[in-house]
Design a protein around this motif. Sequence first.
Motif, PDB file in Angstrom:
ATOM      1  N   MET A 324      -9.793  41.465 122.128  1.00 42.53           N
ATOM      2  CA  MET A 324     -10.776  42.610 121.377  1.00 42.53           C
ATOM      3  C   MET A 324     -12.343  41.924 121.322  1.00 42.53           C
ATOM      4  O   MET A 324     -12.006  41.053 121.232  1.00 42.53           O
ATOM      5  CB  MET A 324     -10.409  43.461 120.273  1.00 42.53           C
ATOM      6  N   GLU A 325     -13.137  42.606 120.983  1.00 48.16           N
ATOM      7  CA  GLU A 325     -13.864  42.853 121.448  1.00 48.16           C
ATOM      8  C   GLU A 325     -14.571  42.600 120.265  1.00 48.16           C
ATOM      9  O   GLU A 325     -15.574  41.410 119.694  1.00 48.16           O
ATOM     10  CB  GLU A 325     -15.240  43.901 122.082  1.00 48.16           C
ATOM     11  N   ASP A 326     -14.693  43.460 118.945  1.00 49.18           N
ATOM     12  CA  ASP A 326     -14.468  43.420 117.336  1.00 49.18           C
ATOM     13  C   ASP A 326     -14.209  41.858 117.544  1.00 49.18           C
ATOM     14  O   ASP A 326     -13.429  41.316 117.504  1.00 49.18           O
ATOM     15  CB  ASP A 326     -13.253  44.243 116.795  1.00 49.18           C
ATOM     16  N   PRO A 327     -15.066  41.190 116.591  1.00 49.27           N
ATOM     17  CA  PRO A 327     -15.248  40.425 116.093  1.00 49.27           C
ATOM     18  C   PRO A 327     -13.785  40.340 114.246  1.00 49.27           C
ATOM     19  O   PRO A 327     -14.148  41.240 113.906  1.00 49.27           O
ATOM     20  CB  PRO A 327     -16.456  39.445 115.532  1.00 49.27           C
ATOM     21  N   CYS A 328     -13.708  38.598 113.898  1.00 54.69           N
ATOM     22  CA  CYS A 328     -12.569  38.687 112.832  1.00 54.69           C
ATOM     23  C   CYS A 328     -13.540  37.505 111.886  1.00 54.69           C
ATOM     24  O   CYS A 328     -14.280  36.251 112.295  1.00 54.69           O
ATOM     25  CB  CYS A 328     -11.321  38.513 113.189  1.00 54.69           C
ATOM     26  N   VAL A 329     -13.073  37.937 110.458  1.00 53.51           N
ATOM     27  CA  VAL A 329     -13.666  37.149 109.475  1.00 53.51           C
ATOM     28  C   VAL A 329     -12.684  36.347 108.753  1.00 53.51           C
ATOM     29  O   VAL A 329     -11.823  37.481 108.427  1.00 53.51           O
ATOM     30  CB  VAL A 329     -15.091  37.124 108.722  1.00 53.51           C
ATOM     31  N   CYS A 330     -12.200  35.132 108.189  1.00 53.31           N
ATOM     32  CA  CYS A 330     -10.806  35.454 107.895  1.00 53.31           C
ATOM     33  C   CYS A 330     -11.545  34.223 106.175  1.00 53.31           C
ATOM     34  O   CYS A 330     -12.224  33.523 106.708  1.00 53.31           O
ATOM     35  CB  CYS A 330     -10.371  33.876 108.257  1.00 53.31           C
ATOM     36  N   VAL A 331     -11.713  34.604 104.911  1.00 50.12           N
ATOM     37  CA  VAL A 331     -11.814  33.860 103.939  1.00 50.12           C
ATOM     38  C   VAL A 331     -10.746  33.834 103.280  1.00 50.12           C
ATOM     39  O   VAL A 331     -10.365  34.191 103.159  1.00 50.12           O
ATOM     40  CB  VAL A 331     -12.880  34.926 102.837  1.00 50.12           C
ATOM     41  N   VAL A 332     -10.242  32.155 102.777  1.00 48.67           N
ATOM     42  CA  VAL A 332      -9.081  31.685 102.268  1.00 48.67           C
ATOM     43  C   VAL A 332      -9.402  31.661 100.887  1.00 48.67           C
ATOM     44  O   VAL A 332     -10.531  30.888 100.012  1.00 48.67           O
ATOM     45  CB  VAL A 332      -8.912  30.573 102.795  1.00 48.67           C
ATOM     46  N   LEU A 333      -8.468  32.445  99.732  1.00 53.93           N
ATOM     47  CA  LEU A 333      -8.197  32.639  98.420  1.00 53.93           C
ATOM     48  C   LEU A 333      -7.734  31.457  98.322  1.00 53.93           C
ATOM     49  O   LEU A 333      -6.337  31.226  98.287  1.00 53.93           O
ATOM     50  CB  LEU A 333      -7.824  33.408  98.290  1.00 53.93           C
ATOM     51  N   ALA A 334      -8.621  29.578  97.778  1.00 55.33           N
ATOM     52  CA  ALA A 334      -7.733  28.884  97.677  1.00 55.33           C
ATOM     53  C   ALA A 334      -7.170  28.387  95.940  1.00 55.33           C
ATOM     54  O   ALA A 334      -7.821  29.923  95.173  1.00 55.33           O
ATOM     55  CB  ALA A 334      -8.367  27.329  97.636  1.00 55.33           C
ATOM     56  N   SER A 335      -6.567  27.961  95.580  1.00 55.70           N
ATOM     57  CA  SER A 335      -6.889  27.671  94.069  1.00 55.70           C
ATOM     58  C   SER A 335      -7.375  26.646  93.320  1.00 55.70           C
ATOM     59  O   SER A 335      -7.494  25.092  94.206  1.00 55.70           O
ATOM     60  CB  SER A 335      -5.164  26.892  93.592  1.00 55.70           C
ATOM     61  N   ASP A 336      -8.170  27.120  92.579  1.00 56.67           N
ATOM     62  CA  ASP A 336      -9.306  26.144  91.890  1.00 56.67           C
ATOM     63  C   ASP A 336      -8.846  24.404  91.631  1.00 56.67           C
ATOM     64  O   ASP A 336      -7.634  24.744  90.728  1.00 56.67           O
ATOM     65  CB  ASP A 336      -9.699  26.835  90.359  1.00 56.67           C
ATOM     66  N   GLY A 337      -9.201  23.639  92.002  1.00 57.73           N
ATOM     67  CA  GLY A 337      -9.080  22.102  92.686  1.00 57.73           C
ATOM     68  C   GLY A 337      -8.526  22.272  93.255  1.00 57.73           C
ATOM     69  O   GLY A 337      -8.412  20.798  93.719  1.00 57.73           O
ATOM     70  N   VAL A 385      -7.592  36.136 103.559  1.00 62.33           N
ATOM     71  CA  VAL A 385      -8.020  37.840 103.725  1.00 62.33           C
ATOM     72  C   VAL A 385      -9.305  37.728 105.101  1.00 62.33           C
ATOM     73  O   VAL A 385     -10.087  36.722 105.106  1.00 62.33           O
ATOM     74  CB  VAL A 385      -8.933  38.512 102.649  1.00 62.33           C
ATOM     75  N   THR A 386      -8.685  38.840 105.585  1.00 64.96           N
ATOM     76  CA  THR A 386      -8.859  38.516 107.285  1.00 64.96           C
ATOM     77  C   THR A 386      -9.237  40.136 107.095  1.00 64.96           C
ATOM     78  O   THR A 386      -9.238  41.178 106.561  1.00 64.96           O
ATOM     79  CB  THR A 386      -8.315  37.742 108.436  1.00 64.96           C
ATOM     80  N   ALA A 387     -10.273  40.234 108.524  1.00 63.98           N
ATOM     81  CA  ALA A 387     -11.146  41.449 108.645  1.00 63.98           C
ATOM     82  C   ALA A 387     -11.664  41.446 109.795  1.00 63.98           C
ATOM     83  O   ALA A 387     -12.637  40.594 110.374  1.00 63.98           O
ATOM     84  CB  ALA A 387     -11.964  42.262 107.309  1.00 63.98           C
ATOM     85  N   LEU A 388     -11.343  42.918 110.365  1.00 63.62           N
ATOM     86  CA  LEU A 388     -12.264  42.528 111.718  1.00 63.62           C
ATOM     87  C   LEU A 388     -13.452  43.443 111.599  1.00 63.62           C
ATOM     88  O   LEU A 388     -13.881  44.577 109.951  1.00 63.62           O
ATOM     89  CB  LEU A 388     -11.170  43.689 112.761  1.00 63.62           C
ATOM     90  N   GLY A 389     -14.344  43.988 112.111  1.00 69.68           N
ATOM     91  CA  GLY A 389     -15.529  45.129 112.238  1.00 69.68           C
ATOM     92  C   GLY A 389     -15.972  45.027 113.513  1.00 69.68           C
ATOM     93  O   GLY A 389     -15.312  44.117 114.474  1.00 69.68           O
ATOM     94  N   LYS A 390     -17.293  45.635 113.313  1.00 72.34           N
ATOM     95  CA  LYS A 390     -18.010  45.910 114.900  1.00 72.34           C
ATOM     96  C   LYS A 390     -18.568  45.111 115.794  1.00 72.34           C
ATOM     97  O   LYS A 390     -19.150  44.818 117.250  1.00 72.34           O
ATOM     98  CB  LYS A 390     -18.423  47.197 115.024  1.00 72.34           C
ATOM     99  N   ASP A 391     -19.225  43.713 114.599  1.00 76.74           N
ATOM    100  CA  ASP A 391     -19.972  42.759 114.641  1.00 76.74           C
ATOM    101  C   ASP A 391     -19.622  41.921 114.145  1.00 76.74           C
ATOM    102  O   ASP A 391     -18.594  42.093 112.981  1.00 76.74           O
ATOM    103  CB  ASP A 391     -21.622  43.380 115.146  1.00 76.74           C
ATOM    104  N   LEU A 392     -19.793  40.753 113.779  1.00 73.63           N
ATOM    105  CA  LEU A 392     -19.682  39.648 113.318  1.00 73.63           C
ATOM    106  C   LEU A 392     -20.054  39.898 111.299  1.00 73.63           C
ATOM    107  O   LEU A 392     -19.440  40.163 110.906  1.00 73.63           O
ATOM    108  CB  LEU A 392     -20.448  38.538 113.569  1.00 73.63           C
ATOM    109  N   LYS A 393     -21.288  40.492 111.270  1.00 77.13           N
ATOM    110  CA  LYS A 393     -21.776  41.137 110.170  1.00 77.13           C
ATOM    111  C   LYS A 393     -20.744  41.676 109.947  1.00 77.13           C
ATOM    112  O   LYS A 393     -20.650  41.133 108.061  1.00 77.13           O
ATOM    113  CB  LYS A 393     -23.222  41.136 110.357  1.00 77.13           C
TER     114      LYS A 393
END
Length: 424
Positions: A324-337, A385-393
Amino acid sequence: MKILIVGSGGREHAIAWKVAQSPKAEKIYCAPGNAGIAEYAECVPIGAMEFEKLAAFAEENQIDLTIVGMDDPLVGGIVDVFEEKGLRVFGPRKNAAILEGSKAFSKDLMKKYNIPTAAYETFTDPQAALDYLETAKFPIVLKADGLALGKGVLICEDKEMAVDGVRQIMQDRKFGTAGDKMVIEEFMTGREVSVLSFVDGKIVKTMASAQDHKRAKDGDQGLNTGGMGNFSPTPFYTDEIDDFCQKNIFQPTVDAMAAEGRPFVGVIFFGLMLTEDGPKVLEYNARFGDPEAQVVLPRMKNDMIDVCEACIDGKLDEIDLQFMEDPCVCVVLASDGYPVSYEKGFPIRGLENFKDKDGYYVFHAGSAFNDKGEIVTNGGRVLGVTALGKDLKEARANAYKAVEWVDFDNKYYRHDIGKAIDEA
Ligand code: AMP
Ligand code: GLY
């Protein structure tokens, strides 16, 4: 078809989610899996390194295809054990997974076949390594030869640090037998890019590019981790760079492995540095990246089972890989430490917020059920936590919006995943 996935991280969750979309998948198992994977697969309490037990499970349950996500079992030879029993399995054999399992092997391969990479020397004797440092240029990079949970690479600013590094790797054996051998490598500068690809022993087809964020803290500070988030594609990986890499790195690597009698079947993750002198290989991985899989697989249009089977059968040329053209961004939620020490067992709230939200995904990296049946944190990296969007921003804004939908005690994440997009 009955599918078995081996592993328990966010990468395996993404693979299970993708396999579950195939009309061919009748039943999915995952060993050992996690609480998120349990939504798509029956989790089986067998460890990823218990090859005989896994193979026996596959035989008893008439598994049609096993997909191995993790590096340790691949490097340890799980594919050979399955193949000896006539079981179909997606991943490189031991003699090909060495591409990731030994940095000295991969460096020698690149040198022999003229694949661009940093200049290096290999050492088995700590004194020889220390002698070499006397006349070396700094900064310099020390790499334990074997697998070290992504932590066996030390970037040393000066001789003192490097001497200490040689001691840690080769004498104190901080990374165990991974430090039997060591590579000392020229320090490269540039932007890092990951390119994932499918390989059928003969040809390679690349998926999409991604950019990882390896350091624990904002602004690329703190310790190296398995990866705190990423985005795909990366705008810095241009068509021109791709063209160069296809001709000078990707296919030559696959050809070199075949020429060495080690045909590679599975996924090669090319870790590249875009230097002033052109793209060079930082490292090879013999598997999907984690979290690279989480941003690449949601963009893949093909049926995962078809592609894995085409690789096993040497028919990747018949697959038209589409993204797909739509870019994707993933933010990892970690345990502090993380990545040093952290607590586990905290209930995760808000997972239901992802239900029926198109283009938003929560892949579990380290989660488990407690004895009350609640989903709790069970690792350093907890969720992707991952999401698509019409552009990277937009994808980045969506991912950070979704980060607020889930919560657990000691939740920690980087706030600058995808910041580089602003420089593009
Ligand atoms: P590796 O596990 O080999 O990818 O190394 C981990 C990280 O160390 C890479 O993602 C780079 O950020 C860094 N690194 C590895 N090799 C080099 C090198 N030769 N020059 C600069 N940075 C490097
Ligand atoms: N995210 C880097 C890796 O999977 O090795």
